[in-house]
Design a protein around this motif. Structure first.
Motif, mmCIF file in Angstrom:
data_model
loop_
_atom_site.group_PDB
_atom_site.id
_atom_site.type_symbol
_atom_site.label_atom_id
_atom_site.label_comp_id
_atom_site.label_asym_id
_atom_site.label_seq_id
_atom_site.Cartn_x
_atom_site.Cartn_y
_atom_site.Cartn_z
ATOM 1 N N PHE A 1 89.808 -77.118 -13.267
ATOM 2 C CA PHE A 1 90.133 -78.533 -13.040
ATOM 3 C C PHE A 1 90.028 -79.346 -14.331
ATOM 4 O O PHE A 1 90.851 -80.207 -14.593
ATOM 5 C CB PHE A 1 89.180 -79.087 -11.968
ATOM 6 C CG PHE A 1 89.333 -80.534 -11.679
ATOM 7 C CD1 PHE A 1 90.417 -80.992 -10.936
ATOM 8 C CD2 PHE A 1 88.400 -81.453 -12.127
ATOM 9 C CE1 PHE A 1 90.555 -82.338 -10.643
ATOM 10 C CE2 PHE A 1 88.537 -82.796 -11.845
ATOM 11 C CZ PHE A 1 89.621 -83.244 -11.108
ATOM 12 N N CYS A 2 89.006 -79.080 -15.138
ATOM 13 C CA CYS A 2 88.879 -79.859 -16.377
ATOM 14 C C CYS A 2 88.954 -78.942 -17.603
ATOM 15 O O CYS A 2 88.427 -77.831 -17.599
ATOM 16 C CB CYS A 2 87.619 -80.715 -16.386
ATOM 17 S SG CYS A 2 86.093 -79.878 -16.052
ATOM 18 N N THR A 3 89.594 -79.461 -18.620
ATOM 19 C CA THR A 3 89.909 -78.633 -19.792
ATOM 20 C C THR A 3 88.668 -78.118 -20.523
ATOM 21 O O THR A 3 88.633 -76.945 -20.903
ATOM 22 C CB THR A 3 90.812 -79.426 -20.755
ATOM 23 O OG1 THR A 3 91.899 -79.933 -20.006
ATOM 24 C CG2 THR A 3 91.327 -78.550 -21.869
ATOM 25 N N PRO A 4 87.642 -78.956 -20.756
ATOM 26 C CA PRO A 4 86.493 -78.431 -21.512
ATOM 27 C C PRO A 4 85.906 -77.174 -20.883
ATOM 28 O O PRO A 4 85.554 -76.225 -21.586
ATOM 29 C CB PRO A 4 85.486 -79.589 -21.474
ATOM 30 C CG PRO A 4 86.307 -80.807 -21.244
ATOM 31 C CD PRO A 4 87.463 -80.370 -20.395
ATOM 32 N N CYS A 5 85.803 -77.154 -19.565
ATOM 33 C CA CYS A 5 85.229 -75.985 -18.898
ATOM 34 C C CYS A 5 86.240 -74.842 -18.853
ATOM 35 O O CYS A 5 85.900 -73.694 -19.152
ATOM 36 C CB CYS A 5 84.760 -76.367 -17.502
ATOM 37 S SG CYS A 5 84.237 -74.970 -16.498
ATOM 38 N N GLY B 1 86.561 -73.881 -22.513
ATOM 39 C CA GLY B 1 85.260 -73.578 -23.134
ATOM 40 C C GLY B 1 84.653 -72.296 -22.607
ATOM 41 O O GLY B 1 84.110 -71.495 -23.379
ATOM 42 N N THR B 2 84.720 -72.067 -21.295
ATOM 43 C CA THR B 2 84.122 -70.840 -20.758
ATOM 44 C C THR B 2 84.894 -69.604 -21.250
ATOM 45 O O THR B 2 84.294 -68.566 -21.512
ATOM 46 C CB THR B 2 84.093 -70.867 -19.214
ATOM 47 O OG1 THR B 2 85.395 -71.200 -18.722
ATOM 48 C CG2 THR B 2 83.090 -71.868 -18.688
ATOM 49 N N SER B 3 86.211 -69.750 -21.416
ATOM 50 C CA SER B 3 86.988 -68.614 -21.943
ATOM 51 C C SER B 3 86.657 -68.367 -23.413
ATOM 52 O O SER B 3 86.533 -67.214 -23.845
ATOM 53 C CB SER B 3 88.488 -68.884 -21.816
ATOM 54 O OG SER B 3 88.865 -68.782 -20.492
ATOM 55 N N LEU B 4 86.507 -69.472 -24.170
ATOM 56 C CA LEU B 4 86.156 -69.305 -25.587
ATOM 57 C C LEU B 4 84.803 -68.613 -25.718
ATOM 58 O O LEU B 4 84.621 -67.720 -26.554
ATOM 59 C CB LEU B 4 86.108 -70.669 -26.285
ATOM 60 C CG LEU B 4 87.460 -71.333 -26.566
ATOM 61 C CD1 LEU B 4 87.247 -72.723 -27.162
ATOM 62 C CD2 LEU B 4 88.292 -70.475 -27.510
ATOM 63 N N GLN C 1 77.414 -78.133 -26.287
ATOM 64 C CA GLN C 1 77.393 -79.602 -26.355
ATOM 65 C C GLN C 1 78.636 -80.181 -25.690
ATOM 66 O O GLN C 1 78.570 -81.152 -24.938
ATOM 67 C CB GLN C 1 77.335 -80.068 -27.819
ATOM 68 C CG GLN C 1 75.983 -79.862 -28.489
ATOM 69 C CD GLN C 1 74.855 -80.486 -27.684
ATOM 70 O OE1 GLN C 1 74.993 -81.564 -27.152
ATOM 71 N NE2 GLN C 1 73.745 -79.780 -27.566
ATOM 72 N N LEU C 2 79.755 -79.551 -25.975
ATOM 73 C CA LEU C 2 81.008 -80.034 -25.403
ATOM 74 C C LEU C 2 80.987 -79.916 -23.874
ATOM 75 O O LEU C 2 81.326 -80.866 -23.155
ATOM 76 C CB LEU C 2 82.170 -79.193 -25.965
ATOM 77 C CG LEU C 2 83.546 -79.563 -25.444
ATOM 78 C CD1 LEU C 2 84.061 -80.791 -26.186
ATOM 79 C CD2 LEU C 2 84.517 -78.414 -25.619
ATOM 80 N N LEU C 3 80.542 -78.755 -23.392
ATOM 81 C CA LEU C 3 80.533 -78.535 -21.940
ATOM 82 C C LEU C 3 79.538 -79.457 -21.254
ATOM 83 O O LEU C 3 79.788 -79.972 -20.164
ATOM 84 C CB LEU C 3 80.208 -77.071 -21.639
ATOM 85 C CG LEU C 3 81.356 -76.102 -21.912
ATOM 86 C CD1 LEU C 3 80.869 -74.659 -21.927
ATOM 87 C CD2 LEU C 3 82.433 -76.241 -20.870
ATOM 88 N N LEU C 4 78.392 -79.682 -21.917
ATOM 89 C CA LEU C 4 77.383 -80.561 -21.323
ATOM 90 C C LEU C 4 77.898 -81.983 -21.184
ATOM 91 O O LEU C 4 77.659 -82.659 -20.185
ATOM 92 C CB LEU C 4 76.105 -80.573 -22.181
ATOM 93 C CG LEU C 4 75.121 -79.436 -21.952
ATOM 94 C CD1 LEU C 4 73.989 -79.511 -22.970
ATOM 95 C CD2 LEU C 4 74.553 -79.506 -20.535
#
Ligand code: SF4
Length: 590
Positions: A481-485, A488-491, A517-520
């Motif tokens: 749903f949201c890009t950071p997650c 980020g989880t794939s990265l 930090q980004l995900l938080l």
């Protein structure tokens, strides 16, 4: 199917499931038909159907075999068994055999960690896999033996209750707690639950009495009770046991809540991996209806009408998040909602809704029977009552352990027969990794809060690989749903693979910290907020597991644009000085 569900689009999940069970997969014609009959668009149906792992829009094998792939399954050799089965059946993992007979793949933890390795075949859980059992399964598939004729012991699921306390150790006659509560007004029940200081057992630990009170006081056309039985956290299986052997306590707790908040309908959201529990649970519900413990005028109380439905999930970890679960109950993708507003005021169909965990509802029967003060005296100051732990991994006696809050990690390890323990992962991948220096810490909201998972790792285990498995899990289960997650989880997962493949450097640790930090700060829900926990925990507590993989300790990443343009220069045949970047006065390539 449509008639049974009243042509109600909010029942789309159940309609899709039954359609698939009937036809083998959800055919394009079926989607068109459902869209016309339900009065919704084809896109809405596809949006839901494509979100869940257990819905198939393309043909899958008549035998769909999915190996559970939690870290504890890995430790028990699930991947060797998967390869063995693929070899015997002459198929490639993730593909359907040419004759359409069988497909073999992996799925996230199936909640059988105390009796793994495990798999699902056409949504039925098979446990305690061995090489012999896998060979037998291959023969049964080749002979096209119906599942009903497979050996019953393949599908045997044990409770493995190792330690009982107040909740598991007490008998409850169906209706006993209800009778006690109905003798008083609903407000009195809410007050008792508040006095008990019961906190939600799903992990977040919100005070149950306050939740019930807020919902009771919220205006709305109808109030709803929702039981979250979507225990998808790897390593957790306590709700499976409660629903197998203590379902009356769970349903009675839901009915108590219905009385307290003025609801007429309760819904139990059962994870798709526990499909085998659906029929037995429906039988118990019918028995309770026959005994006037559900239905109209429950136990002769005029005006107290309440019933319970069971909704089956379809393989999406994120639906354990309460607002995602409500979306799923409404027949949609399980994307978490913006909060506030919270479900107590705007939940199911935007009406006031209490969402509690299976264990929380079961615990309320004790409070209705013995009172809030009695319950509050158990456990610690801020953590009243008992907690069920699902213990798995490197120990002699995996299974369910019930303790008053405040038990130490060391005590649990001793009781389950863990030897030479290196670490315990408490509350699953999103929880905390406890090293041996911390085994004196306590299971309690004051110290280590937990939804119940307790995975044990002895000294032979590679804690880097444990964290890598969890990183893959989060990347797989991010709802997107949201890009950071989503990214980020794939990265993070890729970075862990890079370290695993021997191409990592200390720079990657900094990248993971930045990702955290980004995900938080930018993620929409708890999955994103906790996705880096296992990696950061293990970097801090088991640095040697990472350092031994660093072959380039002094590597500093850089990007040389002039060098990167080399292929373009060669292709265009232009390599004069104007086709190169000029060096700055510093002498460094810009
Ligand atoms: Fe979905 Fe992840 Fe965003 Fe949560 S944080 S909403 S799981 S993409």
């Amino acid at each position: 199917i449509l008639e049974r569900y009243g042509h109600n689009p909010t029942k789309l999940m159940q309609i899709l499931r039954e359609t698939q069970e009937h036809f083998g997969h959800i055919h394009a014609d079926a989607i068109d038909h459902l869209a016309a009959k339900l009065g919704i668009t084809r896109a809405q149906i596809e949006s839901t159907a494509t979100f869940y792992s257990f819905f198939y829009l393309e043909p899958v094998g008549r035998y769909r075999i999915l190996f559970s792939d939690n870290i504890t399954d890995r430790m028990l050799g699930n991947m060797d068994l998967l390869e063995r089965l693929c070899r015997q059946l002459w198929i490639e993992r993730g593909k359907v055999s040419e004759d359409g007979l069988v497909s073999v793949d992996t799925t996230s933890c199936t909640g059988m960690c105390d009796q793994g390795p495990a798999l699902l075949v056409n949504n039925r859980a098979a446990t305690r896999l061995t090489a012999e059992r896998v060979d037998a399964i291959a023969e049964l598939v080749k002979n096209q033996t119906p599942l009903a004729q497979w050996p019953a012991e393949f599908f045997q699921v044990e409770d493995n209750i190792r330690r009982k306390d107040k909740l598991l150790g007490s008998e409850l006659q169906p209706g006993e707690a209800l009778r006690a509560a109905l003798s008083k007004p609903p407000e009195a029940l809410v007050e008792e639950v508040k006095a008990s200081n019961l906190r939600g057992r799903g992990g977040a630990g919100f005070t149950t009495g306050l939740k019930w009170e807020a919902c009771r006081n919220a205006p709305g056309e109808a109030h709803y009770v929702v039981c979250n039985a979507d225990e998808g956290e790897p390593g957790t299986f306590k709700d499976r046991v409660l629903l197998t052997s203590y379902a009356d306590k769970v349903f009675e707790g839901m009915t108590l809540c219905g009385y307290a908040i003025g609801a007429k309908l309760g819904m139990l959201y059962l994870r798709g991996e526990y499909r085998y529990l659906l029929d037995p649970l429906n039988e118990i519900l019918q028995r309770r209806r026959n005994a006037n413990l559900l239905g109209s005028g429950i136990l002769g109380k005029a005006g107290f009408d309440f019933d319970i439905e069971i909704h089956l999930g379809a393989g999406a970890y994120i639906c354990g998040e309460e607002s995602a679960l409500i979306e799923s109950l409404e027949g949609k993708r399980g994307n978490p909602r913006n909060r506030p507003p919270f479900p107590v005021t705007h939940g199911y169909l935007q009406q006031p809704t209490v969402v509690n965990n299976v264990e929380t509802f079961a615990a309320t029967t004790l409070i209705a029977l013995h009172g809030g003060a009695w319950y509050q005296a158990i456990g610690t100051e801020k953590s009243a009552g008992t907690k069920l732990l699902s213990v798995s991994g490197d120990c002699e006696r995996p299974g369910i352990y019930e303790y008053p809050f405040g038990v130490t990690v060391a005590q649990v390890l001793e009781d389950c027969g863990a030897r030479d323990t290196q670490a315990a992962q408490v509350s699953g991948p999103s929880g905390v990794c406890i090293s041996s220096a911390e085994f004196g810490r306590r299971i309690a909201f004051e110290d280590i809060p937990t939804a119940g998972a307790f995975m044990v790792f002895d000294q032979s285990r590679d804690m880097f690989e444990v964290a890598r498995n969890f990183a893959h899990f989060f990347a797989h289960e991010s709802c997107g749903f949201c890009t950071p997650c989503r990214v980020g989880t794939s990265l993070q997962s890729n970075l862990m693979d890079k370290l695993h493949n021997g191409h990592g450097s200390p720079y990657d640790f900094e990248e993971i910290k930045k990702l955290n930090q980004l995900l938080l700060s930018m993620s929409h829900c708890g999955l994103g907020h906790t996705a880096c926990n296992p990696v950061l925990d293990t970097i801090a507590k088991f640095p040697a597991a990472y350092e031994k993989r660093l072959q380039h300790k002094d590597f500093t990443p850089a990007f040389n644009l002039d060098w990167a343009l080399g292929p373009a220069r060669r292709m265009t045949g232009r390599d004069d000085s104007g086709a190169h970047f000029k060096e700055e006065a510093t002498g460094e390539t810009p």
